[in-house]
Design a protein around this motif. Structure first.
Motif, PDB file in Angstrom:
ATOM      1  N   HIS A   1      -4.770   2.214   0.880  1.00  0.00           N
ATOM      2  CA  HIS A   1      -3.855   3.340   1.018  1.00  0.00           C
ATOM      3  C   HIS A   1      -4.352   4.513   0.196  1.00  0.00           C
ATOM      4  O   HIS A   1      -5.152   4.373  -0.732  1.00  0.00           O
TER       5      HIS A   1
ATOM      6  N   VAL B   1      -1.271  -1.939   6.445  1.00  0.00           N
ATOM      7  CA  VAL B   1      -0.357  -2.936   5.893  1.00  0.00           C
ATOM      8  C   VAL B   1      -0.405  -4.200   6.748  1.00  0.00           C
ATOM      9  O   VAL B   1      -0.300  -4.140   7.970  1.00  0.00           O
TER      10      VAL B   1
ATOM     11  N   ILE C   1      -0.511  -4.447   1.237  1.00  0.00           N
ATOM     12  CA  ILE C   1      -1.245  -3.232   1.564  1.00  0.00           C
ATOM     13  C   ILE C   1      -2.735  -3.469   1.379  1.00  0.00           C
ATOM     14  O   ILE C   1      -3.185  -3.874   0.302  1.00  0.00           O
TER      15      ILE C   1
ATOM     16  N   THR D   1       5.121   2.867  -2.978  1.00  0.00           N
ATOM     17  CA  THR D   1       4.707   2.279  -1.705  1.00  0.00           C
ATOM     18  C   THR D   1       5.881   1.799  -0.856  1.00  0.00           C
ATOM     19  O   THR D   1       5.668   1.291   0.253  1.00  0.00           O
TER      20      THR D   1
ATOM     21  N   VAL E   1       5.586   0.446   3.131  1.00  0.00           N
ATOM     22  CA  VAL E   1       5.931  -0.925   3.520  1.00  0.00           C
ATOM     23  C   VAL E   1       7.061  -0.914   4.545  1.00  0.00           C
ATOM     24  O   VAL E   1       7.043  -1.656   5.535  1.00  0.00           O
TER      25      VAL E   1
END
Length: 347
Positions: A30, A21, A27, A324, A328
């Motif tokens: 991932h 990140v 992002i 997500t 984050v």
């Protein structure tokens, strides 16, 4: 803060996720994998230990002990996932490592004992990660807290100072932002709305209590209740997703189960709003993906019970960052430490 990205990790009862990140919350790469579930080894000739308090060393949570290799199997799966994501992002230099993990845990030392990961009891997660990433800050918090942070920093709570972030999935958890800063509490467990009592005569909870929001509204609990009422009683392990699908198709028991969950959530959120004078409540996790099946009874119940004028201004919305949010938020433990990471030990 450097321009380097952070490694973000999200550890739950059903999935492991990792991401690279950037400092602005974007992002770069991932991926996710299922959390391994090694078979438990039952204790010989004895009962299961009783749950204790939230602070200090976490209790065993009424789970049988696991083989030591069970803990290592989960760690190995996590390492493989992290290495893959790191390689996919081009092996960048890192600013630090942020982690959200199911609780309870000692905090900030992060010896973790997630209720829904019985193989990890007192697992030294932060210590293991520090050994893998020497010299980098490694910061571990509750996974639902990281969802709240992510939504406050870059999601549905952005621009608001008083936010409750919730996850309704295998378990039910939460994190609390007041005055623009994360509230940790005495042991790092503030915001744990999953163990607010919504029905004193309700089902037993994994924490050892009865009638907790988590016991009523978590996905496996919803499916179990519906099966007791005759829903898919002849099938092996139908899921919360199956329940939502049947409710959407008009199955009366499945629809009743979703109303039951929504009502429990509405009660808990009304209490939290009166206590904390919230601006926004964000609700994420697998069960929340049922949409109006959950949010309609939730909102109706909230409106019935949140009668103080100041409580009626709160907005209750789905998470904006979806799956997500936790990643984050974990990265924000590295990039926004002054707002979201309380311990004086900044490493």
């Amino acid at each position: 803060m450097t321009g380097h990205p952070a490694l973000a990790i999200d550890i739950g009862g059903t999935k492991l996720a990792a991401a690279i990140v950037h400092p602005d919350g974007r992002i770069a790469a991932h991926d996710r994998t299922a959390t391994p579930s090694p078979p438990p080894e039952r204790p010989k000739g004895g009962g299961e230990s009783s749950p204790g308090g939230v602070g200090g060393r976490p209790p065993t949570m009424n789970r049988p002990p696991e083989r030591p290799e069970g803990a290592e199997a989960i760690w190995s799966a996590l390492v493989a996932l992290v290495d893959k994501v790191f390689a996919d992002a081009g092996a960048p230099s890192l600013a630090g490592v942020g982690v959200g993990c199911g609780g309870p845990m000692t905090w900030p030392a992060a010896e973790v004992s997630p209720i829904n990961i019985p193989a990890w009891r007192g697992f030294p997660l932060r210590e293991r990660l520090r050994a893998r990433y020497p010299g980098l800050p490694v910061r571990v918090h509750n996974d639902a807290v990281c969802v709240a942070i992510g939504e406050h920093w870059r999601g549905a709570g952005q621009g608001h100072d008083n936010v409750l972030g919730m996850v309704v999935s295998t378990g039910v958890g939460g994190g609390l932002i007041l005055g623009g800063h994360l509230i940790d509490g005495g042991t790092g467990n503030a915001g744990h709305i999953g163990h607010v009592i919504v029905d004193p005569d309700g089902p037993p909870c994994g924490c050892g209590g009865r009638g907790c929001l988590e016991a009523v509204a978590r996905g496996p609990g919803l499916a179990a209740w519906a099966r007791e009422q005759g829903w898919r009683g002849d099938e092996d392990d139908p899921t919360g997703a199956d329940l939502a699908e049947d409710a959407r198709a008009g199955h009366p028991v499945a629809a009743a189960a979703m109303r039951r969950a929504g009502r429990a959530l509405g009660l808990a959120i009304a209490s939290a709003t009166h206590l904390c004078d919230l601006d926004v409540v964000t609700v994420g996790g697998g069960v929340s993906q049922a949409g109006d099946l959950l949010f309609t009874p939730l909102t109706e119940t909230f409106n019935t019970h949140a009668r103080m004028d100041f409580a009626q201004r709160v907005r209750i919305v789905p998470t904006a960052l979806g799956q997500t949010s936790g990643l984050v938020g974990a990265a924000a433990l590295v990039f926004r430490a002054s707002r979201y990471w309380g311990p004086s030990d900044k490493q």
